[in-house]
Design a protein around this motif. Structure first.
Motif, PDB file in Angstrom:
ATOM      1  N   TYR A 262       1.443   7.362 -30.449  1.00  0.00           N
ATOM      2  CA  TYR A 262       1.414   8.253 -29.287  1.00  0.00           C
ATOM      3  C   TYR A 262      -0.021   8.527 -28.852  1.00  0.00           C
ATOM      4  O   TYR A 262      -0.976   8.362 -29.624  1.00  0.00           O
ATOM      5  CB  TYR A 262       2.125   9.571 -29.597  1.00  0.00           C
ATOM      6  N   GLY A 325      -2.250  10.207 -14.762  1.00  0.00           N
ATOM      7  CA  GLY A 325      -1.203   9.190 -14.771  1.00  0.00           C
ATOM      8  C   GLY A 325      -1.701   7.855 -14.243  1.00  0.00           C
ATOM      9  O   GLY A 325      -1.452   6.800 -14.840  1.00  0.00           O
ATOM     10  N   GLU A 329      -2.167   4.449 -16.587  1.00  0.00           N
ATOM     11  CA  GLU A 329      -1.457   3.274 -16.095  1.00  0.00           C
ATOM     12  C   GLU A 329      -2.425   2.124 -15.836  1.00  0.00           C
ATOM     13  O   GLU A 329      -2.149   0.967 -16.184  1.00  0.00           O
ATOM     14  CB  GLU A 329      -0.713   3.644 -14.820  1.00  0.00           C
ATOM     15  N   TYR A 333      -1.479   1.155 -20.273  1.00  0.00           N
ATOM     16  CA  TYR A 333      -0.430   1.760 -21.093  1.00  0.00           C
ATOM     17  C   TYR A 333       0.903   1.694 -20.358  1.00  0.00           C
ATOM     18  O   TYR A 333       0.992   2.036 -19.178  1.00  0.00           O
ATOM     19  CB  TYR A 333      -0.796   3.201 -21.457  1.00  0.00           C
ATOM     20  N   PRO A 335       4.893   2.439 -19.215  1.00  0.00           N
ATOM     21  CA  PRO A 335       5.595   3.692 -18.883  1.00  0.00           C
ATOM     22  C   PRO A 335       6.331   4.312 -20.065  1.00  0.00           C
ATOM     23  O   PRO A 335       6.575   5.525 -20.066  1.00  0.00           O
ATOM     24  CB  PRO A 335       6.580   3.256 -17.786  1.00  0.00           C
ATOM     25  N   THR A 337       5.230   4.781 -22.977  1.00  0.00           N
ATOM     26  CA  THR A 337       4.286   5.414 -23.892  1.00  0.00           C
ATOM     27  C   THR A 337       4.607   6.894 -24.068  1.00  0.00           C
ATOM     28  O   THR A 337       4.824   7.621 -23.108  1.00  0.00           O
ATOM     29  CB  THR A 337       2.843   5.267 -23.365  1.00  0.00           C
ATOM     30  N   THR A 338       4.599   7.338 -25.332  1.00  0.00           N
ATOM     31  CA  THR A 338       4.777   8.759 -25.619  1.00  0.00           C
ATOM     32  C   THR A 338       3.442   9.470 -25.496  1.00  0.00           C
ATOM     33  O   THR A 338       2.441   9.048 -26.089  1.00  0.00           O
ATOM     34  CB  THR A 338       5.344   8.961 -27.035  1.00  0.00           C
ATOM     35  N   ILE A 339       3.418  10.542 -24.718  1.00  0.00           N
ATOM     36  CA  ILE A 339       2.189  11.309 -24.506  1.00  0.00           C
ATOM     37  C   ILE A 339       2.426  12.752 -24.942  1.00  0.00           C
ATOM     38  O   ILE A 339       3.314  13.429 -24.416  1.00  0.00           O
ATOM     39  CB  ILE A 339       1.755  11.273 -23.031  1.00  0.00           C
ATOM     40  N   LYS A 357       4.646  12.817 -15.061  1.00  0.00           N
ATOM     41  CA  LYS A 357       5.920  12.348 -15.615  1.00  0.00           C
ATOM     42  C   LYS A 357       6.528  11.217 -14.792  1.00  0.00           C
ATOM     43  O   LYS A 357       7.296  10.418 -15.317  1.00  0.00           O
ATOM     44  CB  LYS A 357       6.909  13.506 -15.700  1.00  0.00           C
ATOM     45  N   ARG A 359       5.141   8.656 -13.820  1.00  0.00           N
ATOM     46  CA  ARG A 359       4.620   7.402 -14.366  1.00  0.00           C
ATOM     47  C   ARG A 359       4.888   7.267 -15.859  1.00  0.00           C
ATOM     48  O   ARG A 359       5.061   6.159 -16.357  1.00  0.00           O
ATOM     49  CB  ARG A 359       3.109   7.303 -14.097  1.00  0.00           C
ATOM     50  N   PHE A 360       4.889   8.395 -16.565  1.00  0.00           N
ATOM     51  CA  PHE A 360       5.108   8.392 -18.011  1.00  0.00           C
ATOM     52  C   PHE A 360       6.158   9.454 -18.348  1.00  0.00           C
ATOM     53  O   PHE A 360       5.813  10.610 -18.616  1.00  0.00           O
ATOM     54  CB  PHE A 360       3.796   8.668 -18.749  1.00  0.00           C
ATOM     55  N   ASN A 362       7.966   9.969 -20.948  1.00  0.00           N
ATOM     56  CA  ASN A 362       8.041  10.457 -22.323  1.00  0.00           C
ATOM     57  C   ASN A 362       6.911  11.437 -22.628  1.00  0.00           C
ATOM     58  O   ASN A 362       6.042  11.190 -23.468  1.00  0.00           O
ATOM     59  CB  ASN A 362       8.005   9.283 -23.304  1.00  0.00           C
TER      60      ASN A 362
END
Length: 502
Positions: A262, A325, A329, A333, A335, A337-339, A357, A359-360, A362
């Protein structure tokens, strides 16, 4: 007669020479013409590049950016080049001596400002041959945290770990509580000579009270043993309390069991930071006014009128959730990926966080990882929850701060100390230029944009380097403010090539 007989042979010889010469000239001409076509005939003109907007996106838009970046370049730790922590004292280090002189301290600031300040005061007490009383923590900062030293740190571990360096006691002896004290604001970024001079106060006082602890010691030009003592204090002695350490480790385990790896994102898009820096880009008029009023009403923030645009262009503003984001990106990394969000309440709440969120998806927080019962003991204690964020950030595969505040510097330094774990420090000034070009339509998202971002940050990912000195052209004590913090990069004093000096 002889000449006439030879003439036809001469004509045939001349014809062969003309043929060879003609053939050679034609070959040379064809070669030169081919080179000309190669260099100029098929190369797109500059005007064509400027007019063809699709070139900014690249033709293979279906191919995701992260497929172009190797897994190792995204997640792998920086090469340590054989470097190791080295914080043992040298043979010249003086052991702690019994002293009837005492230093009391009121640590100021948030968690990490207090942590580095306390480490400084450990070194100051050693230099001045004094007994250090367990510091009082700041209860008047933005977070209004009532936590005591033992609420956040393992007090006994702190005392015993440093017992060979400095004598530390839990409280001032009762017979000394009412005697007059020398109250001092020690000069920021002072060297060892300054504190040796301050030792003259012991002639008139038995107790010195230090009103502020942050940045009391110079970053550079201190004896090696003093620098290593600061590292022993910060990285060994200032361990968090058992309850914080226990929950912090549990949350790290849950993150890893959920996603394997992460990113810890210190998203410093909080009300106090935006108000202090005067950064209002992307905010509504009502939000901007709210931040202005907060800044006006906070007495210890000296600067009241701030040009938000100048701040942003200069790279002094924290990146917005949307900008973070785009940044992650563009680095490659994916989409999925845990952040982990290591921060307090995001200004604007979920509406603003949704820009990241999108873009990501998680995105994880303390509240999502821990149960309400687990977090209950830490409620209304900002420094204790910040300690949880610190533990999770230290143990993350990648750490990314959106602003270079006290926590960002402390985490980066600790990760360097632990083996130069990947820490991506955004070039906010450079990124703002790219973001503005996106907004104006001069650039478009795609491989070319990602390439620019990746090139900009290839040397900003926590690889080993010596600490930066002061900026050129600045004279006097003002230059000390421009130095890189010792705690941001403790190399070379506390990081070396010897495997034995740990």
């Amino acid at each position: 007669m002889a000449n006439n007989r030879g003439y036809p042979h001469f004509r045939r010889f001349l014809s062969r020479r003309q043929y060879i010469l003609t053939t050679a000239l034609f070959t040379i001409f064809a070669f030169v013409f081919s080179i000309f076509l190669l260099l100029y005939g098929f190369a797109p003109k500059e005007d064509d590049i400027l007019k063809d907007d699709t070139r900014l996106e690249e033709p293979q838009q279906s191919q995701s950016v992260q497929q172009q970046v190797s897994d190792e370049n995204l997640w792998g730790a920086s090469l340590s080049h054989g470097l190791h922590p080295c914080i043992k004292p040298t043979v010249r280090h003086k052991a702690a001596q019994g002293s009837d002189h005492y230093i009391t301290v009121r640590s100021n600031g948030g968690l990490n400002q207090m942590r580095t300040g306390i480490s400084d005061m450990v070194a100051v007490a050693h230099i001045m041959n004094a007994t250090l009383v367990i510091p009082q923590l700041d209860k008047r900062s933005f977070w209004q945290d009532t936590s005591t030293f033992s609420d956040i740190f393992d007090e006994l571990h702190f005392i015993t770990t440093l017992q060979d360096d400095v004598r530390i006691v839990k409280a001032l002896p009762k017979e000394l509580e009412s005697i007059p004290r020398a109250r001092k604001h020690f000069t920021s970024w002072s060297g060892i000579g300054y504190y040796e001079e301050m030792a003259r106060l012991w002639k008139d006082y038995q107790v010195i009270h230090v009103a502020k602890s942050d940045s009391r010691l110079a970053n550079n030009d201190l004896p090696l043993d003093i620098q290593r003592l600061r590292c022993r204090a910060l990285y060994r002695a200032l361990r968090f309390s058992p309850s914080i350490e226990s929950l912090g480790k549990k949350l790290v385990e849950r993150l890893r069991s959920h996603s394997g790896r992460y990113i810890a994102l210190h998203l410093r898009y909080e009300k106090d930071m935006l108000s202090f820096t005067g950064c209002t880009y992307g905010l509504t008029e009502a939000e901007s006014e709210e931040l202005r009023i907060m800044r006006e009403n906070t007495n210890h923030w000296k600067v009241k009128k701030i040009d938000s645009t100048e701040q942003r262009v200069g790279g002094f503003c924290p990146l917005t959730p949307k900008e973070v984001g785009i940044f992650l990106e563009s680095l490659g990394y994916p989409p999925i990926t845990t952040i982990y969000i290591a921060s307090g309440e995001i200004y604007g709440g979920e509406a603003r966080l949704s820009e990241l969120k999108s873009r990501f998806p998680n995105i994880v927080s303390k509240e999502a990882l821990a149960t309400a019962k687990e977090l209950e003991p830490f409620a209304n204690h900002g420094s204790q929850t910040a300690a949880l964020d610190y533990i999770i950030s230290i143990e993350s595969n990648v750490f990314v701060p959106s602003h270079s505040g006290n926590m960002a510097r402390a985490v980066e330094g600790h990760r360097r100390f632990l083996g130069h774990r990947r820490t991506i420090n955004p070039d906010r000034k450079g990124l703002v230029e790219l973001f503005d070009k996106l907004e104006s339509g001069e650039l478009k998202l795609g491989s070319s944009f990602s390439y620019l971002v990746q090139e900009m940050h290839k040397n900003r990912q926590g690889t080993p380097r010596k600490r930066h000195g002061p900026l050129p052209g600045i004279k006097g004590r003002a230059r000390l403010r421009t130095e890189e913090s010792f705690y941001e990069n403790p190399y070379p004093e506390c990081i070396c090539r010897s495997k034995t000096a740990v």
